[in-house]
Write an enzyme that holds these catalytic residues in place. Structure first.
Site, short mmCIF file in Angstrom:
data_model
loop_
_atom_site.label_atom_id
_atom_site.label_comp_id
_atom_site.label_asym_id
_atom_site.label_seq_id
_atom_site.Cartn_x
_atom_site.Cartn_y
_atom_site.Cartn_z
N ARG A 34 114.88 -23.67 85.81
CA ARG A 34 113.95 -25.21 85.23
C ARG A 34 113.73 -26.00 86.64
O ARG A 34 115.74 -26.71 86.48
CB ARG A 34 113.84 -25.96 83.52
CG ARG A 34 113.35 -24.38 83.26
CD ARG A 34 112.86 -25.05 81.31
NE ARG A 34 112.58 -23.95 80.70
CZ ARG A 34 111.41 -23.03 80.96
NH1 ARG A 34 110.48 -23.32 82.22
NH2 ARG A 34 111.12 -22.11 79.89
N ASP A 35 112.90 -26.99 86.87
CA ASP A 35 112.77 -28.06 87.83
C ASP A 35 114.22 -29.27 86.93
O ASP A 35 113.45 -28.91 86.26
CB ASP A 35 112.04 -28.35 88.58
CG ASP A 35 112.35 -29.26 89.74
OD1 ASP A 35 111.94 -28.84 90.57
OD2 ASP A 35 112.72 -30.61 89.57
N ILE A 36 115.23 -29.85 87.52
CA ILE A 36 115.20 -30.44 86.66
C ILE A 36 114.54 -32.04 86.56
O ILE A 36 114.65 -32.46 85.52
CB ILE A 36 117.03 -31.04 86.96
CG1 ILE A 36 117.93 -31.48 86.74
CG2 ILE A 36 116.56 -32.12 89.04
CD1 ILE A 36 119.46 -31.70 87.07
N ASN A 93 108.21 -25.78 99.99
CA ASN A 93 107.91 -26.93 100.91
C ASN A 93 109.53 -26.16 102.27
O ASN A 93 110.62 -26.14 101.79
CB ASN A 93 108.46 -28.31 100.66
CG ASN A 93 107.80 -28.81 99.05
OD1 ASN A 93 106.67 -28.72 99.83
ND2 ASN A 93 108.19 -29.17 98.41
N GLU A 101 114.15 -31.17 100.48
CA GLU A 101 115.04 -31.31 99.72
C GLU A 101 116.06 -30.93 99.78
O GLU A 101 117.42 -31.15 100.30
CB GLU A 101 115.02 -32.37 98.48
CG GLU A 101 114.58 -33.79 98.22
CD GLU A 101 114.33 -34.24 96.82
OE1 GLU A 101 115.37 -33.52 96.33
OE2 GLU A 101 113.49 -34.28 96.29
N VAL A 102 115.90 -30.22 98.96
CA VAL A 102 117.20 -29.17 99.06
C VAL A 102 117.09 -27.16 100.49
O VAL A 102 115.89 -26.79 100.14
CB VAL A 102 117.16 -27.90 97.95
CG1 VAL A 102 118.46 -26.84 97.31
CG2 VAL A 102 117.18 -28.85 96.57
N HIS A 106 112.58 -21.87 97.52
CA HIS A 106 112.27 -22.08 96.66
C HIS A 106 110.81 -22.20 96.70
O HIS A 106 110.26 -22.77 97.83
CB HIS A 106 112.79 -23.00 95.81
CG HIS A 106 112.74 -24.01 97.07
ND1 HIS A 106 114.05 -24.70 97.95
CD2 HIS A 106 112.33 -25.65 96.39
CE1 HIS A 106 113.65 -26.41 98.07
NE2 HIS A 106 112.66 -26.73 97.36
N HIS A 108 107.99 -23.60 94.32
CA HIS A 108 107.86 -24.19 92.64
C HIS A 108 106.62 -23.19 92.07
O HIS A 108 105.54 -22.92 92.71
CB HIS A 108 107.44 -25.41 93.26
CG HIS A 108 109.01 -26.45 93.40
ND1 HIS A 108 108.92 -27.27 93.56
CD2 HIS A 108 108.60 -25.93 94.73
CE1 HIS A 108 109.86 -28.35 94.36
NE2 HIS A 108 109.74 -27.27 94.94
P1 AMP Z 1 111.75 -29.73 97.32
O1 AMP Z 1 111.14 -30.97 97.87
O2 AMP Z 1 110.92 -28.63 97.50
O3 AMP Z 1 113.04 -29.08 98.54
O4 AMP Z 1 112.10 -29.42 96.03
C1 AMP Z 1 113.13 -29.33 95.66
C2 AMP Z 1 114.14 -29.54 93.77
O5 AMP Z 1 114.89 -29.47 93.47
C3 AMP Z 1 113.13 -31.13 93.77
O6 AMP Z 1 111.88 -30.46 92.49
C4 AMP Z 1 113.64 -30.93 92.45
O7 AMP Z 1 114.42 -32.09 90.94
C5 AMP Z 1 114.96 -29.61 92.34
N1 AMP Z 1 116.18 -30.20 92.27
C6 AMP Z 1 117.24 -30.72 92.67
N2 AMP Z 1 118.73 -30.28 91.74
C7 AMP Z 1 118.41 -30.04 91.41
C8 AMP Z 1 119.16 -28.76 90.02
N3 AMP Z 1 119.91 -28.80 90.15
N4 AMP Z 1 118.37 -28.19 88.94
C9 AMP Z 1 117.06 -27.70 89.03
N5 AMP Z 1 116.42 -28.50 90.24
C10 AMP Z 1 116.44 -29.37 91.09
#
Ligand code: AMP
Length: 122
Positions: A34-36, A93, A101-102, A106, A108
Site C-alpha cells: 500500500r502507498d504510504i 511515472n 519520486e522513487v 512501480h 500505482h
Molecule cells: P512516484 O511519484 O510515482 O515516484 O510515487 C512514489 C510513491 O511512493 C508516492 O505515491 C509515495 O507516497 C510512495 N511512497 C514513498 N515512500 C513509501 C513507503 N515507504 N511505503 C509506501 N509508499 C511509499
C-alpha cells in the site's frame, strides 16, 4: 541509454527488509504494497524485485519470467482489491517529466472512487 540504478532508493530498502511495508501480494519476482500516502481508497504500488528504474528499463532488460510475473501480479492485485468491476487507473511515472519520486519501477493501482480525468493542465 544506460540505466544507473540507485540501490539506496526507498523501494530497494523495502525489498531488502530494511524498512517496513504493508504488503498486499508477494510473488517470485514482484511485490505489491500500500502507498504510504494513499490518493484513493485503493492505492497499491506494484514493483519488480529486480533493480529496474522505470518501465522502459524493465521492458528492455527484464527476463520473460520477470515480465510475466509482474503483469500477472498487477492483475492479481486488481482482483484482490476488488477494482476490476468498477474500474481503476494504472500510473507509472518515469523521470523528470513524469515526476518520478522513487527511482525503482512501480505501477500505482488506484481505485475505489471515480478518479476524474487522466491529466490536469500543468
Ligand atoms: P512516484 O511519484 O510515482 O515516484 O510515487 C512514489 C510513491 O511512493 C508516492 O505515491 C509515495 O507516497 C510512495 N511512497 C514513498 N515512500 C513509501 C513507503 N515507504 N511505503 C509506501 N509508499 C511509499
Amino acid at each position: 541509454m544506460a540505466f544507473d540504478y540507485d540501490s539506496e532508493n526507498i523501494f530497494a530498502k523495502i525489498l531488502r527488509g530494511e524498512i517496513p511495508n504493508d504488503t498486499v501480494l508477494e510473488t517470485e519476482h514482484s511485490l505489491a504494497f500500500r502507498d504510504i500516502r494513499p490518493q484513493a481508497p485503493v492505492h497499491v504500488l506494484v514493483i519488480p524485485k529486480g533493480a529496474y528504474i522505470s518501465y522502459d528499463h524493465f521492458a528492455q532488460e527484464a527476463s520473460e519470467a520477470e515480465i510475466v510475473d509482474y503483469v500477472r501480479a498487477i492483475g492479481e492485485v486488481c482482483r484482490m482489491e476488488g477494482v476490476e468491476g468498477d474500474g481503476f487507473r494504472m500510473i507509472s511515472n518515469a523521470g523528470e517529466h513524469g515526476v518520478q519520486e522513487v527511482p525503482h519501477l512501480h505501477v500505482h493501482i488506484l481505485g475505489g472512487r471515480p478518479l476524474g480525468r487522466m491529466l490536469q493542465q500543468a
